[in-house]
Design a protein around this motif. Structure first.
Motif, PDB file in Angstrom:
ATOM      1  N   VAL A  64      30.618  38.955  35.820  1.00  0.00           N
ATOM      2  CA  VAL A  64      29.742  38.942  37.288  1.00  0.00           C
ATOM      3  C   VAL A  64      28.641  38.505  37.315  1.00  0.00           C
ATOM      4  O   VAL A  64      27.761  37.660  37.618  1.00  0.00           O
ATOM      5  N   VAL A 122      33.655  34.657  40.411  1.00  0.00           N
ATOM      6  CA  VAL A 122      33.105  36.273  40.776  1.00  0.00           C
ATOM      7  C   VAL A 122      34.195  36.852  40.931  1.00  0.00           C
ATOM      8  O   VAL A 122      34.542  37.912  40.802  1.00  0.00           O
ATOM      9  N   GLY A 158      35.592  39.324  38.134  1.00  0.00           N
ATOM     10  CA  GLY A 158      35.733  40.441  38.195  1.00  0.00           C
ATOM     11  C   GLY A 158      37.039  41.045  37.777  1.00  0.00           C
ATOM     12  O   GLY A 158      37.731  41.451  39.090  1.00  0.00           O
TER      13      GLY A 158
END
Length: 67
Positions: free
Chosen positions: A44, A25, A29
């Motif tokens: 994600v 993540v 991201g």
């Protein structure tokens, strides 16, 4: 206070799975000044799906180790 080996293995597997999820993540991201980019959003969502599969696999592995 000592912990049984099985408990330590279960905790270790869970911690590794969560650490991998958090790393995906954070690294995947991509955030711009306007917010989350399209490719970052896909990363994600992919991380969430991968986390579900990893945790299901870890749960299956740990359930088969029970005596």
């Amino acid at each position: 206070m000592y912990m049984e080996r099985e408990t330590a293995v279960e905790a270790g597997v869970t911690l590794v799975a969560v650490a991998v999820f958090v790393a995906i993540v954070i690294l995947g991201g991509e955030v711009s000044s306007a917010g989350l980019t399209e490719s970052g959003a896909y990363a994600v969502v992919g991380a969430i799906v991968a986390f579900i599969f990893v945790m299901a696999g870890a749960g299956f592995y740990l359930s088969t180790k029970q005596e």
